[in-house]
Design a protein around this motif. Structure first.
Motif, short mmCIF file in Angstrom:
data_model
loop_
_atom_site.label_atom_id
_atom_site.label_comp_id
_atom_site.label_asym_id
_atom_site.label_seq_id
_atom_site.Cartn_x
_atom_site.Cartn_y
_atom_site.Cartn_z
N GLY A 138 31.19 95.46 96.34
CA GLY A 138 30.96 94.80 97.62
C GLY A 138 31.63 95.42 98.82
O GLY A 138 31.46 94.94 99.95
N GLU A 139 32.39 96.49 98.63
CA GLU A 139 33.05 97.13 99.76
C GLU A 139 32.08 98.08 100.47
O GLU A 139 31.18 98.64 99.85
CB GLU A 139 34.30 97.90 99.30
N GLU A 140 32.31 98.27 101.77
CA GLU A 140 31.40 99.11 102.54
C GLU A 140 31.64 100.59 102.28
O GLU A 140 30.70 101.38 102.19
CB GLU A 140 31.55 98.81 104.04
N ASP A 141 32.92 100.98 102.16
CA ASP A 141 33.25 102.41 101.98
C ASP A 141 33.39 102.69 100.49
O ASP A 141 34.45 102.51 99.90
CB ASP A 141 34.53 102.75 102.72
N HIS A 142 32.29 103.11 99.88
CA HIS A 142 32.27 103.31 98.43
C HIS A 142 33.20 104.45 98.02
O HIS A 142 33.93 104.35 97.02
CB HIS A 142 30.84 103.61 97.99
N LEU A 143 33.21 105.53 98.75
CA LEU A 143 34.05 106.66 98.41
C LEU A 143 35.53 106.28 98.47
O LEU A 143 36.31 106.65 97.58
CB LEU A 143 33.77 107.84 99.34
#
Length: 835
Positions: A805-810
């Motif tokens: 669910g986080e926006e910054d996958h990296l």
């Protein structure tokens, strides 16, 4: 005169293959059914005129037809087929379709009714509608042994199949007066539609289709150049059936009985000789033995049954069937007198297996069993064992029988001879417990098991005297396994007290695998980033560290399996304290060096043992974890996992290993003054297998040892060691020079045991640091980051919402790796080491 003689019916043929449905392809012309000759119509196949058709349809016979014979015959065989039936409409069974009238030369007339579901039946026949007195034109056959369609993979395990008829049912009339010539046969139709395809005269005094049970035949190839080839034998029987042949053991019975690995298998004979096959046939049958495509020899079955041994230049066959009894076997615990779960193997002196009914003589025909038919049976090299609850029944050969029984490492295995008398129906055997680790509060568990069902895991755990099975659901490409076994809690057997907890192994092909014990809810995705762990074309969705965090959030325990491989993220898990223990499931230098490397760098790492069982060629608990649960705590799954996290463990591939330092037990920390001191260490190893070496290890070095070059059941070691600084000590035992004498499992892992460390702190809190090990860890962590940033596959950021669910996958993926770098650098900074 030929032993079986087809009658030429071509001049009577009035119908062709159009009598059958279009999808049928009945065999016509010169044919062999069950190895017997038949002629359907003219010798040259003629589809339009090949049958004698009877019925009310135009062109079919309505009246009797007489076929001249003019010679003697012991039996007359008919290939015929009923073409219409009222059975599925509620019609009667046994309705007369015709009469076959045999007129003998002396004028006697013998009329035989031909009844539906007796002498004849429909073709094609509905399932379950075969006749009582006739057989299919296609005999029972073996499935292709080494190849076939993937869709038949499951059915292939049956080995044999009973085909329905391609065109006809075969019925044999036995002549009550075989010395009187048969003048003619008249077919008198009764109004129903049917056909006669062929008639064959039998001149031998034998039933044309086998009526005796299969018999065991030993195959020996006298020429070494034949015998020493890789096993590739096949046996063909024209007028009967033969099983797949299988290799027999090379060593004689006396050597087998004296072997050190009693109860634990035997080396597989990979060569062509000796071998055995089971045959059921009529006396005139020909038995042909081939090696690959090359014929080694052939013999008439009646001759072999009569002589029992037939020898040829390249082939020796011997009937070794001595009769058999259906025997009820009970295995008792010698101390309690009650039936005891165990695994059993029965064999003839030649090595032919006679496993209990419901179990396999050869699991999956001795082929690979990865995710195939692994429950209830175990194959260790040459031997297949059956897991039983203490009772079983089935066929045993009369005379001498060799019994091989085992129950884990705390019972003396039993390998002995018994004698089965004619008429004997009961056999009682006894197993003796030689040590009781539960009474000492040590409880055993397998850290790592796949594919068994929950109930099967209980059965096999009880048979191996194993307290806990960690059954793990997982993913293998597009295959998900044990999904139905995951319930988020342990199951406890009311019969044996065994505990099975189905949890998870989460896997990624570069970063590594992770065992998550004690999950209450599944941690998803189970696997990530493509085959062979995740699905084809899959993306990297998470890391082992995030899986570990989710496990800990549920109160679970995190294990790095088959440590350290795959060797991507273990360094991160260890540096950040996410790994509760590491698993050793092989005895080789690399596993030991990696484990010692991290201990020497100051990381407390309990050791667990497991099998990674994925087939019936690995016994559950072959490598097992013994964990100590104090007397004031009940034995539960949660307390066992707690003991593992505390490091109160040793792993065993056979031996029981006890180790103390100054009376402190495995997992403890001993505190000495800052200058160190001398400590008394004591270790004892006991085993059902011979052990040769017992060693004390300090930071990866052997500092004390004892050895028995011949091998002993018990080794003991007591020594004084000078300690000069923070350190750790462990005990281990194994074969000569701490090698591992292989087990007979498919991995040939080896007999050894190893404790978790006892830590010794001098002055302040325990610590160790190794600069090279730290640099090794940093390099691995950088490698993992490089993989995440430059190699792994991802969906475009604007086209996906990830499980986390986080926006910054990296950033999510990198976070634990950056935490690990910081943790190691922090340790180096505290020690004043540049980085």
């Amino acid at each position: 005169m030929r032993d079986y003689q087809p009658v030429d019916l071509s001049k009577f043929c009035n119908a062709g293959v159009e009598l059958f449905d279009a999808e049928m392809d009945p065999p016509i012309g010169v044919q062999s059914f069950h190895g017997l000759p038949f002629q359907v119509g003219p010798q040259e196949p003629t589809p339009t005129r090949c049958f004698l058709g009877f019925g009310s349809d135009e062109g079919l016979y309505h009246d009797p037809v007489t076929v001249s014979i003019g010679q003697t015959a012991r039996r007359v065989l008919f290939a015929h087929a009923l073409l219409e039936s009222r059975l599925l409409e509620g019609g009667p069974v046994g309705e007369v379709i015709a009469h076959y009238v045999f007129r003998l030369a002396d004028g006697e007339r013998i009329q035989v009714p031909i009844r539906e579901r007796f002498e004849i039946a429909m073709v094609p026949s509905p399932w379950g509608g075969s006749p009582f007195l006739a057989v299919s034109d296609q005999k029972e056959t073996l499935m292709p042994r080494y190849e076939g369609e993937w869709g038949a993979m499951g059915r292939r395990q049956t080995e044999a199949q009973r085909p329905g008829p391609r065109g006809y049912w075969l019925w044999a009339w036995e002549n009550p007066r075989p010395d009187v010539p048969i003048e003619s046969i008249t077919i008198e139709p009764a109004g129903r539609k049917f056909l006669i395809a062929a008639i064959t005269l039998g001149h031998l005094d034998e039933p044309p289709f086998y009526r005796t049970g299969r018999r065991e035949v030993k195959i020996t190839l006298p020429r070494p150049e034949d015998a020493n080839r890789p096993f590739d034998l096949a046996v063909e029987v024209d007028r009967g059936v033969a099983t797949y042949p299988f290799p027999l053991p090379k060593q004689p019975p006396e050597a087998f009985l004296a072997d050190d690995l009693k109860g634990w298998g035997e080396a597989q004979n990979e060569n062509a000789s000796p071998a055995y096959v089971e045959i059921a046939a009529i006396p005139s049958a020909t038995v042909t033995v081939k090696e690959g495509d090359e014929e080694l020899g052939r013999v008439r079955w009646g001759e072999l049954e009569e002589k029992r041994v037939v020898e040829q230049p390249r082939l020796r066959l011997e009937v070794v069937d001595r009769g058999r009894n259906w025997v009820h076997v009970t295995v008792l615990d010698e101390d309690t007198g009650r039936p005891v779960p165990c695994r059993v193997h029965f064999r003839s002196p030649e090595g032919i297996p006679y496993q209990p009914h419901g179990h396999h003589n050869h699991v999956n025909s001795n082929l690979d069993t990865w995710h195939i038919d692994i429950g209830g049976d175990l194959r260790l090299g040459q031997i297949t064992y059956a897991y039983i609850d203490g009772r079983c029944q089935g066929w045993l050969p009369r005379g001498e029988v060799i019994v091989d029984i085992a129950r884990g490492f705390e019972y003396e295995p039993l390998r002995t001879k018994v004698h089965i008398q004619p008429g004997q129906r009961e056999l009682v055997l006894r197993l003796k417990r030689w040590t009781d680790m539960n009474a000492r509060r040590w409880f055993s568990g397998d850290s790592h098991v796949h594919f068994l069902g929950t109930q099967g895991a209980h059965r096999e755990a009880a048979g191996e005297d194993l307290d806990i099975v960690n059954l793990l659901q997982s993913q293998w490409g597009h295959l998900f396994t044990n999904t139905e076994d995951f319930i988020g809690r342990p199951t406890i057997s009311e019969d044996n007290g065994t505990i099975v907890y189905c949890s998870q192994e989460n896997r990624q092909h570069i970063l590594g695998h992770l065992i998550l014990w004690g999950l209450k809810e599944a941690v998803m995705p189970w696997c990530s980033d493509g085959p062979g762990e995740a699905e084809l074309g899959g993306t990297l969705e998470t890391t082992l560290s995030h899986w570990a965090d989710q496990c800990h959030a549920q109160g679970g325990t995190v294990i790095i399996p088959h440590f350290p491989m795959p060797n991507g993220e273990p360094a991160v898990l260890i540096a950040t304290g996410r790994a509760d223990a590491v698993e050793m499931l092989r005895h080789d230098d690399y596993n030991h060096l990696e484990y010692y490397r991290y201990l020497n760098c100051g990381y407390r790492l309990p050791l667990v043992g497991g099998t990674d069982k994925m087939s019936s060629e690995v016994p559950v608990g072959l490598y097992r974890t013994y964990a100590y649960v104090p007397p004031d705590e009940p034995f539960t799954y949660e307390n066992w996992c707690k003991a593992v996290r505390l490091g109160r463990t040793f792993i065993s591939g056979g031996p029981m290993l006890f180790f103390t330092v100054e009376g402190a037990m495995i997992g403890d920390t001993i505190h000495l003054p800052s200058g160190g001191g001398t400590v008394e260490v004591e270790a004892t190893a006991e085993s059902i297998f011979p052990i040769h070496t017992l060693q004390i290890i300090q930071q990866g070095r052997v500092v004390a040892s004892t050895e028995d070059r011949k091998g002993a059941r018990r080794l003991h070691l007591k020594a004084s060691l000078k300690i000069e600084g923070h350190t750790w000590l462990a005990a281990r035992c194994g074969g000569p020079d701490y090698t591992a004498i292989p087990h007979h499992d498919c991995w040939q892992r080896g007999i050894f045991a190893h404790t978790s460390p006892i830590y010794i702190a001098c002055g302040d809190e325990w610590w160790l640091f190794d600069h090279d090990a730290a640099q090794y860890m940093l390099t691995l962590i950088e490698g993992g980051l490089a993989y995440i940033r430059q190699t792994a596959a991802y969906y475009p950021p604007d086209a996906v919402t990830h499980p986390h669910g986080e926006e910054d996958h990296l950033a999510y993926l990198e976070r634990p790796f950056l935490e690990a770098l910081e943790a190691i650098h922090r340790r180096m900074h505290r020690l004043g080491i540049a980085h």
